[in-house]
Design a protein around this motif. Structure first.
Motif, short mmCIF file in Angstrom:
data_model
loop_
_atom_site.label_atom_id
_atom_site.label_comp_id
_atom_site.label_asym_id
_atom_site.label_seq_id
_atom_site.Cartn_x
_atom_site.Cartn_y
_atom_site.Cartn_z
N SER A 114 -15.47 -0.53 0.38
CA SER A 114 -14.76 -0.04 1.56
C SER A 114 -13.25 0.01 1.30
N THR A 115 -12.73 -1.03 0.67
CA THR A 115 -11.30 -1.06 0.36
C THR A 115 -10.93 0.05 -0.62
N PHE A 116 -11.76 0.23 -1.64
CA PHE A 116 -11.50 1.29 -2.62
C PHE A 116 -11.46 2.66 -1.94
N CYS A 117 -12.47 2.94 -1.11
CA CYS A 117 -12.52 4.25 -0.43
C CYS A 117 -11.36 4.41 0.54
N LEU A 165 0.82 -1.20 0.00
CA LEU A 165 0.00 0.00 0.00
C LEU A 165 0.86 1.25 0.00
N GLU A 166 1.91 1.24 0.80
CA GLU A 166 2.83 2.39 0.83
C GLU A 166 3.51 2.55 -0.52
N TYR A 167 3.95 1.45 -1.12
CA TYR A 167 4.61 1.49 -2.42
C TYR A 167 3.64 2.01 -3.49
N ALA A 168 2.40 1.52 -3.44
CA ALA A 168 1.43 1.87 -4.48
C ALA A 168 0.97 3.31 -4.40
N THR A 169 0.89 3.86 -3.20
CA THR A 169 0.33 5.20 -3.06
C THR A 169 1.37 6.30 -2.95
N SER A 170 2.62 5.97 -2.67
CA SER A 170 3.59 7.04 -2.45
C SER A 170 4.52 7.26 -3.62
N ARG A 171 4.53 6.40 -4.59
CA ARG A 171 5.42 6.60 -5.74
C ARG A 171 4.81 7.63 -6.66
N SER A 172 5.58 8.65 -6.94
CA SER A 172 5.05 9.72 -7.79
C SER A 172 5.22 9.40 -9.27
N SER A 173 6.16 8.53 -9.62
CA SER A 173 6.39 8.26 -11.04
C SER A 173 5.29 7.39 -11.65
N THR A 174 4.94 6.31 -11.00
CA THR A 174 3.90 5.42 -11.52
C THR A 174 3.00 4.95 -10.38
N PRO A 175 2.11 5.81 -9.92
CA PRO A 175 1.23 5.37 -8.84
C PRO A 175 0.24 4.31 -9.34
N LEU A 176 -0.02 3.36 -8.51
CA LEU A 176 -0.99 2.32 -8.84
C LEU A 176 -2.38 2.85 -8.58
N HIS A 177 -3.22 2.78 -9.57
CA HIS A 177 -4.59 3.29 -9.41
C HIS A 177 -5.33 2.44 -8.37
N GLU A 178 -6.26 3.05 -7.67
CA GLU A 178 -6.98 2.38 -6.60
C GLU A 178 -7.73 1.15 -7.09
N LEU A 179 -8.33 1.24 -8.27
CA LEU A 179 -9.05 0.08 -8.80
C LEU A 179 -8.10 -1.08 -9.12
N SER A 180 -6.94 -0.76 -9.64
CA SER A 180 -5.95 -1.80 -9.91
C SER A 180 -5.54 -2.47 -8.62
N PHE A 181 -5.27 -1.67 -7.61
CA PHE A 181 -4.89 -2.21 -6.31
C PHE A 181 -6.01 -3.09 -5.75
N LEU A 182 -7.25 -2.64 -5.91
CA LEU A 182 -8.40 -3.39 -5.42
C LEU A 182 -8.51 -4.75 -6.10
N PHE A 183 -8.36 -4.78 -7.42
CA PHE A 183 -8.49 -6.05 -8.14
C PHE A 183 -7.32 -6.99 -7.86
N VAL A 184 -6.13 -6.43 -7.72
CA VAL A 184 -4.97 -7.28 -7.40
C VAL A 184 -5.15 -7.90 -6.02
N THR A 185 -5.51 -7.09 -5.03
CA THR A 185 -5.67 -7.64 -3.68
C THR A 185 -6.85 -8.59 -3.61
N SER A 186 -7.94 -8.31 -4.31
CA SER A 186 -9.08 -9.22 -4.32
C SER A 186 -8.71 -10.56 -4.93
N GLY A 187 -7.91 -10.52 -5.99
CA GLY A 187 -7.43 -11.78 -6.60
C GLY A 187 -6.55 -12.56 -5.64
#
Length: 174
Positions: free
Chosen positions: A96-99, A38-60
């Motif tokens: 809830s995870t997305f928000c 989560l820290e990696y996905a939200t704090s990188r300014s060069s290629t932030p991971l979109h919330e939906l992508s993070f949601l689908f990866v974690t759900s998988g």
């Protein structure tokens, strides 16, 4: 005299202390990896991971892990829950995870955790509004949990309080 087998043990394989330790370590490892991702996905300014992508990866990952554990433990699915209720539960959990991940754009992680610790409050309020009655002890326990987390999150060094964006100011914003 015929051999009489000993009575079966009342202990199940899941009541062994090793099983408790295994589950504890699994949960803590999962939380650690989740926090790092989560820290990696939200704090990188060069290629932030979109919330939906993070949601689908974690759900998988959750689905794969649950399926593997169910297969290993030979558990049968609980079929008493109607599919439409189960789908609604899944959608609200994903929402809830997305928000939660999306909120990290606007608040620091400790404030997000403080908000999550307050989840029992609206659950109890809505439950009470729907006719559920809770003992006074439960209200007191929830008050202690929320108050304790608020005090814990509001504390810290004076250097962190000068920077703003958290501490008691964040609690009051909540």
């Amino acid at each position: 005299s015929p051999h009489v087998p000993p009575p079966p043990s009342s202990k199940t394989p899941h009541s062994h202390p090793f099983h408790l330790l295994f589950c504890f370590l699994g949960i803590m490892t999962s939380f650690l990896i989740y926090g790092l991702l989560l820290e990696y996905a939200t704090s990188r300014s060069s290629t932030p991971l979109h919330e939906l992508s993070f949601l689908f990866v974690t759900s998988g990952l959750y689905t794969t892990c649950a399926w593997m554990c169910r297969s290993i433990m030979s558990e049968k699915p609980n079929t008493s829950i109607p599919p439409h209720e189960f789908a609604f539960l899944g959608l609200t959990s994903m929402g809830s995870t997305f928000c939660s991940v999306r909120s990290l754009r606007y608040v620091i992680y400790p404030i997000q955790i403080l908000a999550k610790s307050c989840k029992p409050v609206p659950v109890m309020v809505f439950g009470w509004g729907m006719g559920e009655r809770y003992p006074v002890r439960k209200f007191i326990n929830v008050g202690f949990i929320v108050g304790g987390v608020a005090l814990f999150m509001g504390g810290g060094s004076s250097a962190s309080k000068k920077g703003g964006g958290g501490g008691l100011g964040g609690v009051f914003l909540f």
